[in-house]
Scaffold this motif. Structure first.
Motif, PDB file in Angstrom:
ATOM      1  N   MET A   1       0.851  -1.186   0.000  1.00 23.92           N
ATOM      2  CA  MET A   1       0.000   0.000   0.000  1.00 23.92           C
ATOM      3  C   MET A   1       0.891   1.241   0.000  1.00 23.92           C
ATOM      4  SD  MET A   1      -3.063   0.939   2.630  1.00 23.92           S
ATOM      5  CE  MET A   1      -2.191   1.902   3.853  1.00 23.92           C
ATOM      6  N   SER A   2       0.600   2.217  -0.846  1.00 20.48           N
ATOM      7  CA  SER A   2       1.407   3.424  -0.945  1.00 20.48           C
ATOM      8  C   SER A   2       0.976   4.426   0.116  1.00 20.48           C
ATOM      9  CB  SER A   2       1.275   4.037  -2.340  1.00 20.48           C
ATOM     10  OG  SER A   2       2.023   5.224  -2.414  1.00 20.48           O
ATOM     11  N   THR A   3       1.946   5.170   0.618  1.00 23.80           N
ATOM     12  CA  THR A   3       1.669   6.176   1.623  1.00 23.80           C
ATOM     13  C   THR A   3       0.994   7.398   0.996  1.00 23.80           C
ATOM     14  OG1 THR A   3       2.693   7.636   3.247  1.00 23.80           O
ATOM     15  CG2 THR A   3       3.964   7.156   1.294  1.00 23.80           C
ATOM     16  N   SER A   4       0.414   8.251   1.850  1.00 26.32           N
ATOM     17  CA  SER A   4      -0.178   9.504   1.368  1.00 26.32           C
ATOM     18  C   SER A   4       0.871  10.588   1.170  1.00 26.32           C
ATOM     19  CB  SER A   4      -1.221   9.993   2.379  1.00 26.32           C
ATOM     20  OG  SER A   4      -0.596  10.296   3.623  1.00 26.32           O
ATOM     21  N   LEU A   5       2.123  10.304   1.531  1.00 21.34           N
ATOM     22  CA  LEU A   5       3.175  11.292   1.404  1.00 21.34           C
ATOM     23  C   LEU A   5       3.632  11.450  -0.047  1.00 21.34           C
ATOM     24  CD1 LEU A   5       5.521  10.516   4.443  1.00 21.34           C
ATOM     25  CD2 LEU A   5       4.250  12.626   4.057  1.00 21.34           C
ATOM     26  N   SER A   6       3.863  12.688  -0.455  1.00 19.38           N
ATOM     27  CA  SER A   6       4.534  12.966  -1.720  1.00 19.38           C
ATOM     28  C   SER A   6       5.710  13.886  -1.437  1.00 19.38           C
ATOM     29  CB  SER A   6       3.584  13.610  -2.731  1.00 19.38           C
ATOM     30  OG  SER A   6       3.087  14.846  -2.246  1.00 19.38           O
ATOM     31  N   LEU A   7       6.689  13.874  -2.325  1.00 18.03           N
ATOM     32  CA  LEU A   7       7.923  14.622  -2.094  1.00 18.03           C
ATOM     33  C   LEU A   7       8.070  15.720  -3.136  1.00 18.03           C
ATOM     34  CD1 LEU A   7       8.433  11.455  -1.211  1.00 18.03           C
ATOM     35  CD2 LEU A   7      10.680  12.345  -0.675  1.00 18.03           C
ATOM     36  N   GLN A   8       8.575  16.847  -2.676  1.00 16.67           N
ATOM     37  CA  GLN A   8       8.702  17.995  -3.576  1.00 16.67           C
ATOM     38  C   GLN A   8       9.830  18.898  -3.097  1.00 16.67           C
ATOM     39  OE1 GLN A   8       4.685  19.354  -3.120  1.00 16.67           O
ATOM     40  NE2 GLN A   8       5.056  20.376  -1.173  1.00 16.67           N
TER      41      GLN A   8
ATOM     42  N   ARG B   1       4.343  11.809   9.013  1.00 17.46           N
ATOM     43  CA  ARG B   1       5.762  12.086   9.189  1.00 17.46           C
ATOM     44  C   ARG B   1       6.600  11.016   8.523  1.00 17.46           C
ATOM     45  NH1 ARG B   1       7.571   8.908  13.643  1.00 17.46           N
ATOM     46  NH2 ARG B   1       5.843   7.918  14.770  1.00 17.46           N
ATOM     47  N   GLN B   2       7.835  11.370   8.346  1.00 16.43           N
ATOM     48  CA  GLN B   2       8.828  10.462   7.779  1.00 16.43           C
ATOM     49  C   GLN B   2       9.484   9.668   8.897  1.00 16.43           C
ATOM     50  OE1 GLN B   2      11.896  12.286   5.137  1.00 16.43           O
ATOM     51  NE2 GLN B   2      13.365  11.434   6.598  1.00 16.43           N
ATOM     52  N   THR B   3       9.645   8.372   8.687  1.00 16.75           N
ATOM     53  CA  THR B   3      10.400   7.566   9.650  1.00 16.75           C
ATOM     54  C   THR B   3      11.698   7.040   9.062  1.00 16.75           C
ATOM     55  OG1 THR B   3       9.144   5.582   9.006  1.00 16.75           O
ATOM     56  CG2 THR B   3       8.335   6.858  10.897  1.00 16.75           C
ATOM     57  N   ALA B   4      11.804   7.050   7.747  1.00 13.78           N
ATOM     58  CA  ALA B   4      13.021   6.573   7.090  1.00 13.78           C
ATOM     59  C   ALA B   4      13.073   7.157   5.682  1.00 13.78           C
ATOM     60  CB  ALA B   4      13.057   5.039   7.033  1.00 13.78           C
ATOM     61  N   TYR B   5      14.255   7.141   5.088  1.00  9.15           N
ATOM     62  CA  TYR B   5      14.406   7.638   3.716  1.00  9.15           C
ATOM     63  C   TYR B   5      15.407   6.775   2.965  1.00  9.15           C
ATOM     64  CZ  TYR B   5      18.818   9.780   5.272  1.00  9.15           C
ATOM     65  OH  TYR B   5      20.071   9.989   5.773  1.00  9.15           O
ATOM     66  N   GLN B   6      15.371   6.893   1.654  1.00  6.29           N
ATOM     67  CA  GLN B   6      16.375   6.297   0.782  1.00  6.29           C
ATOM     68  C   GLN B   6      16.687   7.288  -0.323  1.00  6.29           C
ATOM     69  OE1 GLN B   6      15.269   2.699  -1.303  1.00  6.29           O
ATOM     70  NE2 GLN B   6      17.358   2.272  -1.977  1.00  6.29           N
ATOM     71  N   ILE B   7      17.962   7.569  -0.505  1.00  9.75           N
ATOM     72  CA  ILE B   7      18.420   8.491  -1.545  1.00  9.75           C
ATOM     73  C   ILE B   7      19.210   7.709  -2.582  1.00  9.75           C
ATOM     74  CG2 ILE B   7      19.889  10.495  -2.048  1.00  9.75           C
ATOM     75  CD1 ILE B   7      19.440  11.385   0.866  1.00  9.75           C
TER      76      ILE B   7
ATOM     77  N   CYS C   1      25.474  14.929 -11.172  1.00 12.55           N
ATOM     78  CA  CYS C   1      24.824  14.048 -10.202  1.00 12.55           C
ATOM     79  C   CYS C   1      23.314  14.217 -10.315  1.00 12.55           C
ATOM     80  CB  CYS C   1      25.268  14.372  -8.784  1.00 12.55           C
ATOM     81  SG  CYS C   1      27.057  14.247  -8.514  1.00 12.55           S
ATOM     82  N   CYS C   2      22.618  13.144 -10.640  1.00 12.61           N
ATOM     83  CA  CYS C   2      21.158  13.133 -10.665  1.00 12.61           C
ATOM     84  C   CYS C   2      20.674  12.370  -9.435  1.00 12.61           C
ATOM     85  CB  CYS C   2      20.653  12.455 -11.942  1.00 12.61           C
ATOM     86  SG  CYS C   2      21.233  13.235 -13.458  1.00 12.61           S
ATOM     87  N   TRP C   3      19.631  12.859  -8.793  1.00 13.53           N
ATOM     88  CA  TRP C   3      19.222  12.208  -7.558  1.00 13.53           C
ATOM     89  C   TRP C   3      17.716  12.241  -7.369  1.00 13.53           C
ATOM     90  CZ3 TRP C   3      17.454  14.535  -2.784  1.00 13.53           C
ATOM     91  CH2 TRP C   3      17.363  15.934  -2.814  1.00 13.53           C
ATOM     92  N   LYS C   4      17.269  11.311  -6.534  1.00 14.91           N
ATOM     93  CA  LYS C   4      15.870  11.259  -6.127  1.00 14.91           C
ATOM     94  C   LYS C   4      15.803  10.616  -4.757  1.00 14.91           C
ATOM     95  CE  LYS C   4      14.892   6.924  -8.645  1.00 14.91           C
ATOM     96  NZ  LYS C   4      14.048   6.293  -9.708  1.00 14.91           N
ATOM     97  N   VAL C   5      14.633  10.673  -4.150  1.00 13.90           N
ATOM     98  CA  VAL C   5      14.489  10.186  -2.792  1.00 13.90           C
ATOM     99  C   VAL C   5      13.093   9.599  -2.626  1.00 13.90           C
ATOM    100  CG1 VAL C   5      13.744  12.458  -1.964  1.00 13.90           C
ATOM    101  CG2 VAL C   5      14.732  10.833  -0.341  1.00 13.90           C
ATOM    102  N   ARG C   6      12.975   8.629  -1.741  1.00 14.93           N
ATOM    103  CA  ARG C   6      11.671   8.161  -1.290  1.00 14.93           C
ATOM    104  C   ARG C   6      11.726   8.012   0.221  1.00 14.93           C
ATOM    105  NH1 ARG C   6      11.137   1.752  -3.111  1.00 14.93           N
ATOM    106  NH2 ARG C   6      13.106   1.025  -2.211  1.00 14.93           N
ATOM    107  N   VAL C   7      10.556   7.989   0.852  1.00 16.21           N
ATOM    108  CA  VAL C   7      10.505   7.948   2.311  1.00 16.21           C
ATOM    109  C   VAL C   7       9.467   6.933   2.768  1.00 16.21           C
ATOM    110  CG1 VAL C   7      11.187  10.381   2.452  1.00 16.21           C
ATOM    111  CG2 VAL C   7       8.769   9.771   2.550  1.00 16.21           C
ATOM    112  N   TRP C   8       9.603   6.566   4.038  1.00 12.76           N
ATOM    113  CA  TRP C   8       8.621   5.714   4.695  1.00 12.76           C
ATOM    114  C   TRP C   8       7.874   6.559   5.718  1.00 12.76           C
ATOM    115  CZ3 TRP C   8      12.941   4.006   2.485  1.00 12.76           C
ATOM    116  CH2 TRP C   8      12.895   2.794   1.776  1.00 12.76           C
ATOM    117  N   ASP C   9       6.571   6.361   5.815  1.00 16.65           N
ATOM    118  CA  ASP C   9       5.768   7.208   6.696  1.00 16.65           C
ATOM    119  C   ASP C   9       5.632   6.600   8.089  1.00 16.65           C
ATOM    120  OD1 ASP C   9       3.857   5.200   6.576  1.00 16.65           O
ATOM    121  OD2 ASP C   9       2.463   6.324   5.305  1.00 16.65           O
ATOM    122  N   ALA C  10       4.748   7.200   8.889  1.00 21.71           N
ATOM    123  CA  ALA C  10       4.588   6.776  10.278  1.00 21.71           C
ATOM    124  C   ALA C  10       4.093   5.347  10.399  1.00 21.71           C
ATOM    125  CB  ALA C  10       3.632   7.730  11.000  1.00 21.71           C
ATOM    126  N   GLU C  11       3.367   4.866   9.379  1.00 22.33           N
ATOM    127  CA  GLU C  11       2.852   3.497   9.403  1.00 22.33           C
ATOM    128  C   GLU C  11       3.792   2.506   8.725  1.00 22.33           C
ATOM    129  OE1 GLU C  11       0.714   6.127   8.406  1.00 22.33           O
ATOM    130  OE2 GLU C  11       0.102   6.210  10.514  1.00 22.33           O
TER     131      GLU C  11
END
Length: 908
Positions: free
Chosen positions: A1-8, A40-46, A89-99
């Motif tokens: 299931m995808s989180t409601s978080l989006s990144l900008q 909220r964010q609990t973890a990230y990956q870059i 350097c090209c980059w992107k990120v994703r995160v994990w939410d509170a759940e």
């Protein structure tokens, strides 16, 4: 299931997709968006890849951080493969939410490294010495035109232009201007370091013959700047402007070609015979359109009558650094609001706003016809320009027509501070659209807005914003119009927090802190101005302290410890410099110019007409104590525990010495001035049991001035907070909304559109103040803007969770204001607070970005019957009530209401 978080809003070193940086471990930031509360964010990956294709394939060939358990989304250091010069350097990120649900990957962002090592530079400094041309021996020199032929045997795949100047430049390729920067490369101490810019010029080059051109002017390097002195009016750094350029081209046949400003990579030629006959920041520009060399920077150019010469080379040796902040750009244009005739072919134009920039002109006429433009902030009673306050700055532009149809012109290497312009030589009255003002400033993105129910306060806030826009031009200048325009440290430190609310000034102040550190004396003293020029003494109390206060402010507002870490040794040398000279922990020595509470209104000082009655040693020692406390806090954040303990002890020693020497039994601080009282209250120099008496004496000091403020540059920022933090909110609002002199609103009532340097710059009783120092565009007294955001709107950051990771929401209504709202785009996203009071009901709308939390305190008098979304707090699950009147909120949108308590009067 995808989180409601989006990144900008992905950023690198506070900038969007920067090109040509030299931070070896760039720091990455992003913002999260969610309509869901308490997200909220609990973890990230870059992922960082060497090209977009790898990134799109989820291949982080430069860095894959893996899943990192961390809530932080601001200034994450790159930790991948070592980066080299020119690395893309090209980059992107994703995160994990509170759940624990993972977001989609963000859109791609990028950064590119600049030239990191001195051996990467093959270019040399080149120029054309004016002394070689007997026809042009004048002090103010024509701008140089420089050109080089660039032959490319195949199509271009990638091209970068690395370019700088000792002076100011505009580069072009094949007749097209490169970039949109103005007054590049910006002001630094050219004896220590020079900035360069990196441009992607792939689209401007083609197979065959190309031409790289540059227009080169004097700028800060050898033009007029600072106080004009008879023995040294200009040429502070050097006598001849110089260019440094390196064009690197990759072709589709695999070749890599290099073209530089040196004899080894093609012949450069230059001429003084162009149309810019002189262009000086203080004096203005003379432009003769009859001398335009059409197509001089294109392959089609033929020499004609211009005298082109081989360039000279000049010694290097200075450090080249990548530009680390937003450049100066055109940011706005303003039309003429009113035209007033002054006589035959002479008119005064009113642009309705005091601004910084120049006038763009459209004109038709005969060849050689001259149009003159003079500039001023104010008018004399007879309607002529008030220019006495410009001192020796001429501030005049002259344009000589080509005589071929409609001509469009604007100057190149000058800027003026003005609301009014006098134009002569048009031959007729100005027509709509013929002249317009072009506003220029460091292009720091504006991030804050404030408004309330009092339109005069709204005008005051607009004046604060305009004062910042106008004076943040490569460095934080004190004024933009007279012969000064220096980076005064005292002005900057008292305004820095207001500036950060208004705009994203993290990169701007980080760059300027390098200038401050470059200007530190061998003894350890920070200067009064940076770059250190004209005023060469070590800094005064309240001025030199900016070397500590600015890094703290950047940490507090943006969560950025970078400047504190980068300049820690410099800050320590400054603290040692003070302690060596003041072993008794009272700042009595090494105070140098010792401006005191500059331009205060608390009485004449026979020793200094620009000072105040606040004893200088009181003010100085208070600042020293604050410096020690800020050093302690930054040391803790940096993990320097021994240093933190040392500065904690120093703070205790200075605080004790201050109290013993200057705190009187009845609560007066020696000198009995408003500024002395507020510094003691604000700088942590008192015991809790003493605060009430000191506050009461402050109220007495205000009453002695018939309810008016009397503070100068250093006291003004602390005045309203000292009152509101000590139970005197209404007294603070009374000062804020007072209209009679001296007050913030007095200048508003006189039609001011920026903040004045002096409370009494112009008064109904006396007219203009002494023209020797009377700027009408000076941001210092606008430091009240911080209080508008923190207390009126109620938006602040916690000091134990900086950078608005935890937001403090503490709106405090008062005075006759019945509604207010503030918006601040923090490093985590937008925080808004909007309140109103009607018929005894306090209503508060709040928005908190994802990955933040808040501590909300309801204002005194409105702490009963609290509802959120129409429900009692006990029925709302998305926050907790941590005390009787404080609520802890997660991210999201909220609507609170509260009833006025019976003891309070009804507003609205």
């Amino acid at each position: 299931m995808s989180t409601s978080l989006s990144l900008q809003h992905l950023r690198c070193e506070h900038l969007l997709d920067p090109l040509g940086i030299d931070a070896l471990t760039p720091r990455l930031s992003w913002q999260l968006h969610s309509e869901k509360r308490s997200q909220r964010q609990t973890a990230y990956q870059i992922l960082v890849a060497s090209d977009l294709e790898n990134l799109q394939a989820d291949q982080g060939d430069l860095w894959d951080s893996g899943r990192v358990q961390d809530r932080n989304s601001v200034l994450i250091p790159y930790a991948g493969r070592p980066l080299g010069s020119r690395q893309r350097c090209c980059w992107k990120v994703r995160v994990w939410d509170a759940e624990g649900e993972v977001s989609d990957w963000s859109n791609a962002a990028a950064w590119e490294m600049g030239l990191l090592h001195s051996e990467d530079w093959q270019a040399q400094w080149i120029g054309l010495d004016w002394k070689l041309d007997a026809v042009h021996p004048q002090v103010m020199m024509p701008a140089r035109l420089l050109r080089q032929r660039v032959l490319l045997p195949a199509e271009v795949v990638r091209a970068r232009l690395y370019v700088s100047a000792r002076g100011v430049y505009q580069a072009s390729l094949n007749g097209v201007r490169v970039g949109d920067e103005e007054l590049a490369p910006g002001w630094t101490d050219y004896d220590v370091r020079v900035q360069y810019q990196t441009h992607d010029v792939t689209a401007l080059l083609h197979r065959g013959e190309n031409v790289l051109g540059a227009l080169l002017g004097d700028g800060w390097y050898c033009g007029h700047v600072g106080f004009l002195q008879v023995n040294r009016p200009n040429r502070h750094y050097g006598s001849v402007p110089q260019l440094l350029a390196q064009l690197e081209v990759e072709l589709d046949n695999g070749e890599r070609l290099l073209f530089t400003t040196s004899g080894d990579h093609g012949v450069w030629e230059a001429t003084l015979d162009g149309p810019v006959r002189s262009s000086d920041m203080l004096m203005g520009e003379v432009y003769d359109a009859r001398q335009e060399l059409s197509g001089w920077d294109t392959p089609a150019w033929t020499v004609g009558e211009a005298r082109w010469r081989p360039v000279q080379t000049f010694r290097g040796g200075v450090r080249l650094v990548a530009d680390r902040a937003e450049p100066v750009r055109r940011v706005q244009t303003l039309p003429v609001q009113d035209v007033r005739p002054l006589g035959e072919d002479r008119y005064v134009l009113d642009f309705g706003q005091n601004l910084v920039g120049w006038v763009r002109l459209r004109v038709t006429g005969a060849a050689g016809q001259e149009v003159r433009l003079r500039f001023a902030e104010m008018l004399n009673p007879d309607g002529t320009l008030y220019t006495e306050n410009l001192r020796y700055a001429q501030a005049e532009d002259r344009y000589l027509l080509r005589g071929e149809g409609e001509e469009l012109w604007e100057p190149h290497f000058t800027f003026h501070g003005f609301r009014y312009a006098e134009v002569r030589g048009l031959g007729q009255a100005p027509t709509p659209g013929q002249l317009e003002a072009v506003v220029v400033a460091s292009d720091t993105p504006f991030t804050g807005t404030f408004e309330c129910s009092d339109e005069q306060i709204n005008r005051l806030y607009s004046n604060i914003v305009w004062g910042q826009r106008d004076n943040f031009l490569s460095i934080p200048t004190d004024c933009p119009q007279r012969d000064e325009r220096l980076g005064w440290l005292g002005d900057a430190q008292i305004f820095a927090r207001t500036a950060a609310y208004n705009a994203d000034v993290a990169a701007f102040f980080s760059k300027w802190m390098v200038d401050v550190a470059d200007a530190q004396s061998p003894a350890g003293g920070f200067p009064d101005v940076a770059p250190r020029l004209t005023d060469t003494a070590d800094g005064a109390p309240g001025w030199a302290d900016a070397g500590v206060i600015i890094p703290w402010t950047l940490y507090l507002h943006y969560g950025d410890l970078g400047p504190a870490r980068e300049h820690w040794d410099a800050m320590e040398r400054f603290m040692q410099y003070l302690e060596e000279a003041n072993p008794d922990h009272l700042w009595l020595n090494r105070r140098h110019h010792d401006f005191g509470d500059w331009l205060a209104q608390d009485g004449d000082d026979p020793e200094n007409a620009f000072g105040s009655r606040t004893p200088r040693e009181v003010l100085a020692t208070a600042y020293w104590a604050m410096d020690a406390e800020l050093m302690r806090r930054m040391a803790l954040a940096l993990g320097r525990l021994d240093d933190a303990a040392q500065y904690g002890q120093l703070h205790a020693s200075v605080r004790s010495a201050f109290r013993a020497a200057y705190l009187e039994e009845n609560g007066w601080i020696q000198g009995h001035t408003q500024t002395g009282q507020v510094l003691a209250l604000r700088f942590g120099l008192l015991e809790d049991s003493e605060r009430q008496a000191v506050t009461e004496r402050l109220l007495e000091a205000i009453a002695r001035k018939d309810g008016h403020l009397a503070t100068g540059f250093l006291g003004v920022r602390e005045l309203l907070p000292a009152l509101s933090e000590n139970g005197q909110v209404e007294a603070a609002y009374s000062l804020l909304q007072r209209e009679s002199f001296p007050s913030w609103l007095y200048s508003v009532r006189q039609g001011a559109t920026t903040i004045w340097e002096r409370w009494d710059g112009w008064t109904e009783a006396a007219g203009f103040q002494n023209a020797g120092m009377n700027s009408f565009n000076h941001y210092s007294l606008g430091s009240v803007g911080e209080w508008l955001f923190k207390t009126v709107a109620g938006i602040d950051t916690a000091t134990d969770d900086v950078g608005f990771a935890t937001v403090l929401l503490r709106p405090q209504p008062g005075g006759t204001i019945t509604a207010a709202q503030g918006r601040v785009l923090t490093p985590h996203g937008e925080v808004t607070s909007a309140w109103s009071v009607q018929k005894g009901i306090f209503q508060l709308e709040v928005n908190l970005p994802a990955n933040t939390s808040a501590r909300l305190t309801f204002p005194d008098g409105f702490q009963t019957g609290i509802l959120e979304g129409g429900q009692p707090l006990s029925q709302v699950e998305s926050f907790t009530v941590s005390s009787e009147f404080e609520i802890r909120l997660g991210s999201g949108r909220y609507l609170f209401t509260a009833r006025e308590s019976l003891a309070a009067g009804v507003k609205g």
